[in-house]
Design an enzyme around this catalytic site. Sequence first.
Site, PDB file in Angstrom:
ATOM      1  N   GLN A 141       0.843  -1.043   0.006  1.00  0.00           N
ATOM      2  CA  GLN A 141       0.003   0.092   0.084  1.00  0.00           C
ATOM      3  C   GLN A 141       0.772   1.265  -0.165  1.00  0.00           C
ATOM      4  O   GLN A 141       1.909   1.330   0.638  1.00  0.00           O
ATOM      5  CB  GLN A 141      -0.835  -0.055   1.135  1.00  0.00           C
ATOM      6  CG  GLN A 141      -1.983   1.079   1.098  1.00  0.00           C
ATOM      7  CD  GLN A 141      -2.992   1.046   2.486  1.00  0.00           C
ATOM      8  OE1 GLN A 141      -2.716   0.230   3.277  1.00  0.00           O
ATOM      9  NE2 GLN A 141      -3.938   1.869   2.564  1.00  0.00           N
ATOM     10  N   GLU A 271      -2.807  -4.396   7.045  1.00  0.00           N
ATOM     11  CA  GLU A 271      -3.818  -5.350   7.042  1.00  0.00           C
ATOM     12  C   GLU A 271      -3.701  -6.516   6.053  1.00  0.00           C
ATOM     13  O   GLU A 271      -4.562  -6.717   5.478  1.00  0.00           O
ATOM     14  CB  GLU A 271      -5.080  -4.818   7.112  1.00  0.00           C
ATOM     15  CG  GLU A 271      -5.402  -3.864   5.423  1.00  0.00           C
ATOM     16  CD  GLU A 271      -5.018  -2.671   5.729  1.00  0.00           C
ATOM     17  OE1 GLU A 271      -4.291  -2.054   6.473  1.00  0.00           O
ATOM     18  OE2 GLU A 271      -5.468  -1.838   4.617  1.00  0.00           O
ATOM     19  N   HIS A 295      -8.045  -2.645  14.635  1.00  0.00           N
ATOM     20  CA  HIS A 295      -8.028  -1.880  13.584  1.00  0.00           C
ATOM     21  C   HIS A 295      -7.700  -2.813  12.338  1.00  0.00           C
ATOM     22  O   HIS A 295      -8.329  -3.012  11.419  1.00  0.00           O
ATOM     23  CB  HIS A 295      -7.280  -0.699  13.569  1.00  0.00           C
ATOM     24  CG  HIS A 295      -7.096   0.034  12.430  1.00  0.00           C
ATOM     25  ND1 HIS A 295      -7.637   1.331  12.248  1.00  0.00           N
ATOM     26  CD2 HIS A 295      -6.354  -0.165  11.284  1.00  0.00           C
ATOM     27  CE1 HIS A 295      -7.530   1.639  10.973  1.00  0.00           C
ATOM     28  NE2 HIS A 295      -6.607   1.162  10.377  1.00  0.00           N
ATOM     29  N   GLU A 296      -6.538  -3.527  12.429  1.00  0.00           N
ATOM     30  CA  GLU A 296      -6.192  -4.302  11.352  1.00  0.00           C
ATOM     31  C   GLU A 296      -7.037  -5.505  10.989  1.00  0.00           C
ATOM     32  O   GLU A 296      -7.384  -5.803   9.682  1.00  0.00           O
ATOM     33  CB  GLU A 296      -4.679  -4.907  11.481  1.00  0.00           C
ATOM     34  CG  GLU A 296      -3.485  -3.749  11.769  1.00  0.00           C
ATOM     35  CD  GLU A 296      -3.737  -2.457  10.792  1.00  0.00           C
ATOM     36  OE1 GLU A 296      -4.248  -2.639   9.710  1.00  0.00           O
ATOM     37  OE2 GLU A 296      -3.333  -1.228  11.344  1.00  0.00           O
ATOM     38  N   HIS A 299     -10.077  -4.230   9.140  1.00  0.00           N
ATOM     39  CA  HIS A 299      -9.794  -4.194   7.652  1.00  0.00           C
ATOM     40  C   HIS A 299     -10.115  -5.651   6.796  1.00  0.00           C
ATOM     41  O   HIS A 299     -10.291  -5.503   5.648  1.00  0.00           O
ATOM     42  CB  HIS A 299      -8.575  -4.008   7.216  1.00  0.00           C
ATOM     43  CG  HIS A 299      -8.123  -2.382   7.518  1.00  0.00           C
ATOM     44  ND1 HIS A 299      -8.514  -1.621   6.528  1.00  0.00           N
ATOM     45  CD2 HIS A 299      -6.934  -1.624   8.155  1.00  0.00           C
ATOM     46  CE1 HIS A 299      -7.988  -0.421   6.808  1.00  0.00           C
ATOM     47  NE2 HIS A 299      -7.225  -0.307   7.684  1.00  0.00           N
ATOM     48  N   GLU A 318     -10.437   3.300   5.234  1.00  0.00           N
ATOM     49  CA  GLU A 318      -9.974   3.860   6.663  1.00  0.00           C
ATOM     50  C   GLU A 318     -11.170   4.458   7.472  1.00  0.00           C
ATOM     51  O   GLU A 318     -11.037   3.837   8.659  1.00  0.00           O
ATOM     52  CB  GLU A 318      -8.679   4.807   6.734  1.00  0.00           C
ATOM     53  CG  GLU A 318      -7.560   4.128   6.059  1.00  0.00           C
ATOM     54  CD  GLU A 318      -6.811   3.006   6.749  1.00  0.00           C
ATOM     55  OE1 GLU A 318      -7.185   2.582   7.926  1.00  0.00           O
ATOM     56  OE2 GLU A 318      -5.989   2.077   6.130  1.00  0.00           O
ATOM     57  N   ASP A 377       0.457   8.663  -1.093  1.00  0.00           N
ATOM     58  CA  ASP A 377       0.622   8.911   0.254  1.00  0.00           C
ATOM     59  C   ASP A 377       0.339  10.436   0.871  1.00  0.00           C
ATOM     60  O   ASP A 377       0.014  10.458   2.206  1.00  0.00           O
ATOM     61  CB  ASP A 377       2.080   8.550   0.601  1.00  0.00           C
ATOM     62  CG  ASP A 377       2.584   7.227   0.557  1.00  0.00           C
ATOM     63  OD1 ASP A 377       1.584   6.195   0.392  1.00  0.00           O
ATOM     64  OD2 ASP A 377       3.732   6.781   0.352  1.00  0.00           O
ATOM     65  N   TYR A 385      -9.140   8.729   8.275  1.00  0.00           N
ATOM     66  CA  TYR A 385      -9.386   7.885   9.521  1.00  0.00           C
ATOM     67  C   TYR A 385     -10.627   8.536  10.236  1.00  0.00           C
ATOM     68  O   TYR A 385     -11.478   7.889  10.445  1.00  0.00           O
ATOM     69  CB  TYR A 385      -8.086   7.701  10.287  1.00  0.00           C
ATOM     70  CG  TYR A 385      -7.151   7.091   9.673  1.00  0.00           C
ATOM     71  CD1 TYR A 385      -6.851   5.635  10.134  1.00  0.00           C
ATOM     72  CD2 TYR A 385      -6.181   7.562   8.964  1.00  0.00           C
ATOM     73  CE1 TYR A 385      -5.713   4.828   9.443  1.00  0.00           C
ATOM     74  CE2 TYR A 385      -5.267   6.725   8.041  1.00  0.00           C
ATOM     75  CZ  TYR A 385      -5.127   5.311   8.577  1.00  0.00           C
ATOM     76  OH  TYR A 385      -4.138   4.577   7.921  1.00  0.00           O
TER      77      TYR A 385
HETATM   78  N1  BES Z   1      -3.706   0.473   5.879  1.00  0.00           N
HETATM   79  C1  BES Z   1      -2.982   1.206   7.195  1.00  0.00           C
HETATM   80  C2  BES Z   1      -1.670   1.608   6.777  1.00  0.00           C
HETATM   81  C3  BES Z   1      -1.263   2.346   5.597  1.00  0.00           C
HETATM   82  C4  BES Z   1      -1.906   3.422   5.332  1.00  0.00           C
HETATM   83  C5  BES Z   1      -0.034   1.882   4.785  1.00  0.00           C
HETATM   84  C6  BES Z   1      -1.454   4.113   4.239  1.00  0.00           C
HETATM   85  C7  BES Z   1       0.150   2.525   3.701  1.00  0.00           C
HETATM   86  C8  BES Z   1      -0.561   3.801   3.210  1.00  0.00           C
HETATM   87  C9  BES Z   1      -3.272   0.470   8.444  1.00  0.00           C
HETATM   88  O1  BES Z   1      -4.404  -0.063   8.578  1.00  0.00           O
HETATM   89  C10 BES Z   1      -3.197   1.525   9.347  1.00  0.00           C
HETATM   90  O2  BES Z   1      -3.928   2.302   9.350  1.00  0.00           O
HETATM   91  N2  BES Z   1      -2.582   1.758  10.474  1.00  0.00           N
HETATM   92  C11 BES Z   1      -2.464   2.535  11.595  1.00  0.00           C
HETATM   93  C12 BES Z   1      -2.917   2.088  12.736  1.00  0.00           C
HETATM   94  C13 BES Z   1      -4.100   2.226  13.064  1.00  0.00           C
HETATM   95  C14 BES Z   1      -4.747   1.799  14.432  1.00  0.00           C
HETATM   96  C15 BES Z   1      -4.731   3.609  12.716  1.00  0.00           C
HETATM   97  C16 BES Z   1      -0.674   3.161  11.592  1.00  0.00           C
HETATM   98  O3  BES Z   1       0.102   2.284  11.279  1.00  0.00           O
HETATM   99  O4  BES Z   1      -0.605   3.602  12.771  1.00  0.00           O
HETATM  100 ZN    ZN Z   2      -6.168   0.969   8.519  1.00  0.00          ZN
END
Ligand code: BES
Ligand code: ZN
Length: 613
Positions: A141, A271, A295-296, A299, A318, A377, A385
């Site tokens: 991702q 995830e 959270h994961e 997903h 998200e 990104d 979120y």
């Molecule tokens: N899918 C995301 C991580 C991500 C986002 C990877 C955008 C690449 C690009 C993952 O589910 C996520 O949101 N992780 C969060 C934790 C969550 C509890 C908010 C993190 O990494 O902090």
């Molecule tokens: Zn996420």
Amino acid sequence: MTAHAADPHSYADTGKFVVRHVALDLSTDFEAHRLAGTAELTVEQVDPAADELVLDTRGLEISAVHLVEASGRERVLAFELAEPDPILGARLSIGFPHCCAATSQMRIRIAYRTSNEASALQWLEPSQTFGAKPYLYSQGQAIHTRSWIPLQDTPSVRVTYEARIRTPPGLVAVMSASRVEGTWPAGEHAFAMKQPIPPYLIALAVGDLRFQALGDRTGVWTEPSRLAAAAREFADLPRMLEAGEQMAGPYRWDRYDLLVMPRAFAFGGMENPRLSFISPSTVAGDRSLVAVIVHELAHSWSGNLVTNATWDDFWLNEGFTTYLEHRLVEELYGERRAQMESAIAYGELVRTIEDLEKAGRREDSALHLDLAGRDPDEGISDVAYQKGRWFVSFLEERFGRPAFDAFLRAYFDAHAFQSIDPPTFRAWLLAYLKRPGAPAAPAAEIDAWISQPGLPATMPKVATGVFEGVDMLASDWRAGRVATGALPVKDWIPMEWVRFLDQQPADLADDRLGELRSTFQLGADGNTEIALSWLELVIRTGYEPAYPDLERFLLNTGRWRLVETLFSELARTESGRALGERIYAKAKPGYHASIREAVERLLYPEPGRAASQ
Ligand code: BES
Ligand code: ZN
């Protein structure tokens, strides 16, 4: 598959061909930091007149492309790799001779190797792991899969996959797939993923890994020295999975395992289906940070089962996931903890929106973004979120909880294994709202959430009363009415600490900071969320004695949220920025490529910065 607007972050033309299956045969070269081998794509021809298959690649060196006929006969195909675009990578065009273009399903085998700077791959030095062994992981991702697999790298396409991975002896490969048992030669590992997934969810990790089961369909993988602690921390996993199924419908991926990563891992969690990759910073010792796991896991429904069709609608992944996370935390750990998480996250959302406004990027506070020409990104923020989550909470408020739970189940069932865009979502929601007994939610209100910047008039009320006690203590302590040693921190969960520290002003005197620091051993270690809030306060107040802790913390983690939060706090002042540059120079080699870019965007905001660094 439903027709979607084209994905601005892929060269794929899904009106001509659609990739359905990927078979990988790859060797890992830990010395050269490269993967090499073949990817065989099963491709469906959608347009009978199409004679060119276009794939996404980044930094790949392609040595040959073959068409594999049903008989097994192979034919060489001509291909052309275009000049790379800095964001999208290089378009790979494969030509079909007229003889062959008529078959509806074809197998195309591409022989290639990855660049030693592949943006998806992070090759860790032994010193960066817990057990001093080499380690590799991939992060797909948003648009990194193309840097290790040539394919249609858009979440509007779904593929099944199989893989044969060759590793040095003694290392174990795991993937977002089921392990295919068999008697393979030493150092070979085989996998199959039979449910169709978007390409960003194809994932691989290789290291000195061990497994411990936690129940029948859940377990944890990690390095041997971390296994017992990880298994203890995540003992609730079977319960979490059951609660998820209660709320969102059947779990459709058979197993749910965790892979606890080395510290350099770029995320709190990722995830990857069947096997979420998890930062070791979540192993707090007291299960206080398991919301990341929840959270994961969530997903598995929002994101992996129902997927945003393009990265312009990252909020569809998200926002729904953060909503489910919140509901599951409430169910599993109680309303108080859920309210605390909401109140803190809401504060962060308000601040993010203000910061975007100050930076002249107000339009980036809408849920739906137009990221064409930009790195996806750049769309990662609390808006997707938390604003996304409050949009879903707004719908819940309108429906009432039981009716909304039925809606959620119906949403996941109706779109299972599909990608979704806002028009499809909107149309489905509006149709659902026409059912007898459904609440009123005018289209204009829904559109305001999706398309307008800022927070709409229908933003639900966020309960912050849960922090009244801590807020009172924070001001009493500041005013000297409560002694440092008399603070009732024994009863606090990390979120109460976070709130207490966040309440402290930028002009808090050094001796007060020193008291906090020595009384409670605040620094780079201990609970990550507390350390993060403490170090933010250190930056905000310019408390120099704790700068070495800040540096140590930033050298010890590669996790996006921690790194990004601290560097953006540093970037608020000139002296902070200078300190940030010094720390970044040391920390940079340990960060994943996408984290480096994010930090460089903060420290050097002028256009063209990345190229010059
Ligand atoms: N899918 C995301 C991580 C991500 C986002 C990877 C955008 C690449 C690009 C993952 O589910 C996520 O949101 N992780 C969060 C934790 C969550 C509890 C908010 C993190 O990494 O902090
Ligand atoms: Zn996420």
